[in-house]
Design an enzyme around this catalytic site. Structure first.
Site, PDB file in Angstrom:
ATOM      1  N   HIS A  98       0.863  -1.188   0.000  1.00 60.39           N
ATOM      2  CA  HIS A  98       0.000   0.000   0.000  1.00 60.39           C
ATOM      3  C   HIS A  98       0.901   1.240   0.000  1.00 60.39           C
ATOM      4  O   HIS A  98       1.744   1.415   0.887  1.00 60.39           O
ATOM      5  CB  HIS A  98      -0.905  -0.009   1.232  1.00 60.39           C
ATOM      6  CG  HIS A  98      -1.883   1.117   1.271  1.00 60.39           C
ATOM      7  ND1 HIS A  98      -3.089   1.082   0.599  1.00 60.39           N
ATOM      8  CD2 HIS A  98      -1.843   2.325   1.893  1.00 60.39           C
ATOM      9  CE1 HIS A  98      -3.749   2.212   0.816  1.00 60.39           C
ATOM     10  NE2 HIS A  98      -3.010   2.983   1.599  1.00 60.39           N
TER      11      HIS A  98
ATOM     12  N   HIS B 238      -2.570   4.722  -3.241  1.00 65.42           N
ATOM     13  CA  HIS B 238      -3.641   5.531  -2.648  1.00 65.42           C
ATOM     14  C   HIS B 238      -3.285   7.001  -2.837  1.00 65.42           C
ATOM     15  O   HIS B 238      -2.384   7.514  -2.176  1.00 65.42           O
ATOM     16  CB  HIS B 238      -3.731   5.146  -1.156  1.00 65.42           C
ATOM     17  CG  HIS B 238      -4.708   5.946  -0.364  1.00 65.42           C
ATOM     18  ND1 HIS B 238      -4.732   5.914   1.011  1.00 65.42           N
ATOM     19  CD2 HIS B 238      -5.707   6.795  -0.729  1.00 65.42           C
ATOM     20  CE1 HIS B 238      -5.699   6.691   1.465  1.00 65.42           C
ATOM     21  NE2 HIS B 238      -6.295   7.249   0.425  1.00 65.42           N
TER      22      HIS B 238
HETATM   23  C1  DX5 Z   1      -3.145   7.636   6.083  1.00 63.52           C
HETATM   24  C2  DX5 Z   1      -2.725   6.615   5.074  1.00 63.52           C
HETATM   25  C3  DX5 Z   1      -2.592   5.253   5.617  1.00 63.52           C
HETATM   26  C4  DX5 Z   1      -1.528   5.113   6.673  1.00 63.52           C
HETATM   27  C5  DX5 Z   1      -2.009   4.064   7.630  1.00 63.52           C
HETATM   28  O1  DX5 Z   1      -3.463   8.803   5.443  1.00 63.52           O
HETATM   29  O2  DX5 Z   1      -3.655   6.550   3.998  1.00 63.52           O
HETATM   30  O3  DX5 Z   1      -2.383   4.283   4.598  1.00 63.52           O
HETATM   31  O4  DX5 Z   1      -0.267   4.761   6.171  1.00 63.52           O
HETATM   32  O5  DX5 Z   1      -1.138   4.029   8.690  1.00 63.52           O
HETATM   33  P1  DX5 Z   1      -1.514   3.369  10.086  1.00 63.52           P
HETATM   34  O6  DX5 Z   1      -1.776   1.926   9.814  1.00 63.52           O
HETATM   35  O7  DX5 Z   1      -0.309   3.637  10.910  1.00 63.52           O
HETATM   36  O8  DX5 Z   1      -2.752   4.084  10.592  1.00 63.52           O
HETATM   37 ZN    ZN Z   2      -3.492   4.825   2.566  1.00 60.61          ZN
END
Ligand code: DX5
Ligand code: ZN
Length: 215
Positions: free
Chosen positions: A32, A65
């Site tokens: 991701h 993303h």
């Molecule tokens: C936040 C991102 C996430 C983030 C999640 O804006 O889209 O993908 O990396 O990180 P954790 O798992 O630490 O909440």
């Molecule tokens: Zn994300």
């Protein structure tokens, strides 16, 4: 059992190759990759050249993303950098349907991400055109935030919407995922779990990914 997508936002950028190889060797399903422009979200992360470099070592699906304004400007560039799944934000796309068609025309899977305040019902009229819905379970922009409990309700509603159409759209959860909420998310209907800090801040990321995979 859900697909597990470690978020490289929490990786050690000085050792990105090492961290990518760890994901390769683990039971994770996807990478991701969070792209932030400092406009749609307050933070700036990484962009095309970094994804292109990750693509050279990663041997799994690249799930990109985009947390950027007007994401449709860069569809072809992210394809060229190696994206397999390209997710745009509902809130950043004026002509969402057109953007989804453009992503699919490039041979990628098309995703739509929803901020915590955006109701899943707003996707009623485009659901058939979406391969993946990313339900944000934190406000986008940063890793390491607290999971928002209302997410379960959103997942259940969306799962029903998809089932009514006998659709194949995947439900992805992004933000604050850990071993406590993972089983409840899967029960509610989640198909893909993104995990950043929970994986990369753990003592043994490979074992942490394997644990997530067990739910
Ligand atoms: C936040 C991102 C996430 C983030 C999640 O804006 O889209 O993908 O990396 O990180 P954790 O798992 O630490 O909440
Ligand atoms: Zn994300």
């Amino acid at each position: 059992m859900a697909l597990i997508a470690p978020s490289l936002l929490a990786a050690d950028f000085l050792n990105l190759e090492r961290d990518c190889k760890m994901v390769n060797e683990s039971e994770a399903d996807w990478f991701h990759l969070d792209v932030m422009d400092g406009l749609f979200v307050p933070n700036i992360s990484f962009g095309l050249p970094v994804i292109e470099a990750i693509n050279r070592v990663a041997n799994k699906t690249l799930d990109v993303h985009l947390m950027i304004e007007k994401p449709e400007r860069y569809v072809k560039d992210f394809k060229a950098a190696g994206a397999d799944v390209l997710t745009v934000h509902y809130e950043a796309s004026t002509h969402l349907h057109r953007s989804l068609q453009a992503i699919k025309a490039e041979g990628m899977q098309a995703g739509v991400a929803l901020n915590p305040h955006t109701p899943v019902e707003l996707l009623e009229d485009v659901l058939e055109d979406i391969d993946l819905v990313c339900i944000m379970s934190v406000n986008p922009g940063f890793g390491g935030q607290k999971f928002i409990e209302n997410t379960y309700r959103k997942v259940e509603k969306l799962k029903n919407m998809i089932a009514k159409r006998a659709g194949q759209t995947l439900i992805e959860i992004d933000g604050g995922v850990n071993n406590d909420n993972a089983p409840k998310l899967i029960e509610a209907g989640a198909d893909v779990l993104v995990a950043g800090s929970f994986v990369f801040r753990s003592e043994d990321p490979i074992a942490t990914i394997a644990d997530l995979k067990k739910h």
